[in-house]
Design an enzyme around this catalytic site. Structure first.
Site, short mmCIF file in Angstrom:
data_model
loop_
_atom_site.label_atom_id
_atom_site.label_comp_id
_atom_site.label_asym_id
_atom_site.label_seq_id
_atom_site.Cartn_x
_atom_site.Cartn_y
_atom_site.Cartn_z
N SER A 95 36.88 -2.30 -2.32
CA SER A 95 35.52 -2.59 -2.80
C SER A 95 35.47 -2.27 -4.28
O SER A 95 35.43 -1.10 -4.66
CB SER A 95 34.49 -1.75 -2.04
N LYS A 170 29.85 -7.49 -0.67
CA LYS A 170 30.07 -6.09 -0.30
C LYS A 170 29.11 -5.17 -1.04
O LYS A 170 28.58 -4.21 -0.46
CB LYS A 170 31.51 -5.69 -0.59
N LYS A 238 30.26 5.25 -5.79
CA LYS A 238 31.00 4.31 -6.63
C LYS A 238 30.53 2.88 -6.39
O LYS A 238 30.32 2.12 -7.35
CB LYS A 238 32.50 4.44 -6.36
#
Length: 292
Positions: A95, A170, A238
Site C-alpha cells: 500500500s 486502497k 502511513k
C-alpha cells in the site's frame, strides 16, 4: 507454469507466499528469516538478493511496508530491476503512493516489463484465509496474467483501472476503515464509561444499522483487549498520510481523515504504534483520563 518471486515476508506476506507455494508454484524468496524459514521447508526457494529473485522469476510480487521500501527494492543496488528482462511482470501488493506507483510503472514499462499495482485489504486474517480483497491497477493484459495468482491469495478481486488506480482504491478503503474504527472505539468507550456491558452493547449494535465487519471483528478485539497485529497503527497512519498528501495536491478537504490521522499519531506517541489499529480505543481512553 510461470516461476514466481515474492519479496516482503512480513505478517501478511508470509501467509500470502505460503498459499502460492501450497498451490504448487515454484516461489523464490528474499530475506528469509527464522520466522519465515517454514516457507523454505514447504518448498520455497531462498535467494540471496532481490535481483536474484527477479532473475529467476517470471512474475515478481512485492508486499512491503511503504513507498520508499518499494522504490529501494525495485531500483536500489542489487534490486529487482537489475534482474528483470522484457516480458516479465511486477505485481506490487504493498500500500503505497498512487503517484509514485505511476512513476514506477512507467520506468519498468519502458524496459518492456509489465506492472500491476494490486494492494490488499483484509489484514492478517484475510491473508491467512486466502480471503483478501484485492484492488488492481494496470493493463487488461497484465491483470489477466496476474489473476490466477491473485485468486490464490484473495476472493474479492477487482480490476479498477490503470496503474495507480489500485492504490487510489486502497487509500479510499483505508479512509473508510480508519474512520469506522475510530467510530467503534468512541462508541464502546462511551458505553464502557456509562457502565454498560460492552458485549451486550456490541450484540445489540450488530443487529442494527450500525452493524459492520469492523464492529464485528475489531469491536470484539476492543472488548477482549487483544491488540496483537493484525494491521499496525503506524502502518494505517502511513496510509492516511498518503490520503492527506493526495488531498493537499488536489486542494481537497478531508477533515475526518485528518482527525483520525492525528488520533493515530497520538496512539503512536504513547507507544501503541505496533499494536493492531483496534487499539485506537486505548488512545481514546488515554486522552480521556484526568492527569495525575
Amino acid at each position: 507454469m510461470e516461476m514466481i518471486g515474492f519479496i516482503g515476508l512480513g505478517v501478511m506476506g508470509r501467509p500470502m507466499a505460503q498459499h502460492l507455494i501450497a498451490s504448487g508454484q515454484k516461489v523464490y524468496l528474499n530475506r528469509v528469516k527464522p520466522v519465515s524459514q517454514f516457507l523454505v521447508d514447504q518448498g520455497g526457494v531462498s535467494a540471496d538478493s532481490a535481483r536474484a529473485v527477479a532473475a529467476n522469476a517470471d512474475i515478481v510480487i512485492l508486499m512491503l511496508p511503504d513507498t520508499p521500501d518499494v522504490e529501494h527494492v525495485l531500483f536500489g543496488s542489487n534490486g529487482v530491476a537489475e534482474g528483470l528482462s522484457p516480458g516479465k511482470l511486477v505485481i506490487d501488493m504493498s500500500s503505497i503512493s498512487p503517484v509514485a506507483t505511476k512513476q514506477f510503472a512507467e520506468r519498468l514499462r519502458a524496459e518492456g516489463v509489465g506492472y500491476l499495482d494490486a494492494p490488499v485489504s483484509g489484514g492478517e486474517v484475510g491473508a491467512r484465509n486466502a480471503a483478501l480483497t484485492i484492488m488492481a491497477g494496470g493493463s487488461e493484459e497484465d491483470f489477466a496474467r496476474a489473476l490466477p495468482l491473485l485468486e490464490k491469495m484473495g476472493k474479492a478481486i477487482t480490476h479498477v483501472g490503470a496503474n495507480g488506480d489500485g492504490q487510489t482504491a486502497k487509500v479510499a478503503n483505508q479512509i473508510i476503515v480508519g474512520l469506522t474504527i475510530g467510530a467503534v472505539a468512541e462508541a464502546l468507550t462511551f458505553a464502557r464509561e456509562a457502565g454498560a456491558d460492552l458485549a451486550k452493547i456490541r450484540e445489540a449494535l450488530m443487529g442494527g444499522f450500525a452493524s459492520s465487519r469492523i464492529l464485528e471483528v475489531h469491536g470484539q478485539r476492543m472488548i477482549d483487549e487483544t491488540f496483537d497485529p493484525g494491521f499496525r497503527i503506524r502502518l494505517h497512519r502511513k496510509d492516511l498520510s498518503l490520503a492527506a498528501d493526495a488531498a493537499k495536491a488536489m486542494d481537497l478537504a478531508l477533515p475526518a481523515t485528518a482527525l483520525i490521522q492525528q488520533l493515530m499519531s497520538a496512539a503512536v506517541g504513547i507507544g501503541l504504534g505496533d499494536k493492531d489499529h483496534s487499539a485506537l480505543i486505548e488512545a481514546i481512553a488515554h486522552l480521556s483520563r484526568a492527569p495525575d
